[in-house]
Design a protein around this motif. Structure first.
Motif, PDB file in Angstrom:
ATOM      1  N   SER A 155       0.820  -1.208   0.000  1.00 14.59           N
ATOM      2  CA  SER A 155       0.000   0.000   0.000  1.00 14.59           C
ATOM      3  C   SER A 155       0.861   1.268   0.000  1.00 14.59           C
ATOM      4  N   LEU A 156       0.392   2.287  -0.721  1.00 13.66           N
ATOM      5  CA  LEU A 156       1.077   3.571  -0.802  1.00 13.66           C
ATOM      6  C   LEU A 156       0.406   4.626   0.068  1.00 13.66           C
ATOM      7  N   SER A 157      -0.703   4.255   0.683  1.00 11.09           N
ATOM      8  CA  SER A 157      -1.426   5.213   1.518  1.00 11.09           C
ATOM      9  C   SER A 157      -1.863   4.498   2.791  1.00 11.09           C
ATOM     10  N   ILE A 158      -3.010   4.848   3.290  1.00  9.87           N
ATOM     11  CA  ILE A 158      -3.524   4.226   4.511  1.00  9.87           C
ATOM     12  C   ILE A 158      -4.030   2.831   4.131  1.00  9.87           C
ATOM     13  N   PRO A 159      -3.418   1.768   4.662  1.00  8.80           N
ATOM     14  CA  PRO A 159      -3.871   0.411   4.315  1.00  8.80           C
ATOM     15  C   PRO A 159      -5.310   0.165   4.776  1.00  8.80           C
ATOM     16  N   LYS A 160      -5.987  -0.712   4.071  1.00 11.11           N
ATOM     17  CA  LYS A 160      -7.354  -1.072   4.452  1.00 11.11           C
ATOM     18  C   LYS A 160      -7.375  -1.512   5.910  1.00 11.11           C
ATOM     19  N   GLY A 161      -8.398  -1.041   6.616  1.00 14.40           N
ATOM     20  CA  GLY A 161      -8.569  -1.420   8.010  1.00 14.40           C
ATOM     21  C   GLY A 161      -7.691  -0.658   8.989  1.00 14.40           C
ATOM     22  N   LYS A 162      -6.915   0.309   8.511  1.00 15.58           N
ATOM     23  CA  LYS A 162      -5.987   1.044   9.385  1.00 15.58           C
ATOM     24  C   LYS A 162      -6.343   2.521   9.530  1.00 15.58           C
ATOM     25  N   SER A 163      -7.522   2.929   9.073  1.00 17.27           N
ATOM     26  CA  SER A 163      -7.905   4.345   9.123  1.00 17.27           C
ATOM     27  C   SER A 163      -7.998   4.873  10.544  1.00 17.27           C
TER      28      SER A 163
END
Length: 184
Positions: A155-163
């Motif tokens: 991932s290059l941004s906020i990974p899924k489930g990590k917001s």
């Protein structure tokens, strides 16, 4: 606030370059050449187009039309890279040309008129036009990279489930003026 627009724009361009860099680094040369069908462009072709556009638009930015007579736009959509190193060299040359053109600009330059295909733009309008154009294509590059890598994509941004974790970290800091790329 002197120079705020230019400094912010440079950061935005650097951010989109970094997304392209991080995508390209995850892919092999054959993956960079893959396209989902004959009507679609591979990442290699998108890189070639972005580079061609950058070299044309940013070479002699303030004094020559942004569509150079030496540019062969149609050729940008034919993959001719022989290696990933050759692709990366072109990619970096395009971005270097852009940064060399915009980093010396000052606030007075922003209202000057430049031309792209004989259409006048303020420098600000031309910069905004190119920022939108490059972010559009970098988004395509990232999307293709994700399709190619599947579950192996980093991932290059906020990974899924990590917001939630990401927001907690951001809100734990005091309010302040900073660019979202400062932490990258």
């Amino acid at each position: 606030m002197e120079g705020a627009y230019i400094a912010g724009t440079v950061k935005q361009f650097k951010y989109y370059k970094s997304l392209g860099d991080k995508t390209i680094s995850q892919l092999s040369f054959s993956e960079l050449q893959w396209s989902p069908n004959v009507e679609s462009n591979s990442i290699a072709i998108m890189v070639k187009h972005i580079v061609g556009n950058m070299l044309s638009r940013w070479t002699h930015f303030l004094t020559e039309d942004g569509e150079k007579t030496w540019r062969n736009r149609d050729d940008e959509f034919v993959d001719s890279y022989n290696s990933k190193d050759e692709l990366l060299e072109a990619w970096h040359n395009g971005w270097d040309c852009l940064f060399e053109a915009i980093m010396p600009l000052n606030e007075i330059d922003l209202e000057k008129i430049i031309f792209i295909r004989n259409q006048g733009h303020t420098v600000t309008e031309a910069i905004n036009r190119q920022l939108a154009h490059y972010s559009y294509h970098v988004g395509q590059i990232v999307f293709l990279g994700k399709l190619i890598k599947g579950s192996q994509w980093q991932s290059l941004s906020i990974p899924k489930g990590k917001s939630t974790n990401y927001n907690q970290e951001k809100f734990s800091k005091p309010k302040g003026k900073r660019h979202f790329t400062d932490d990258l």
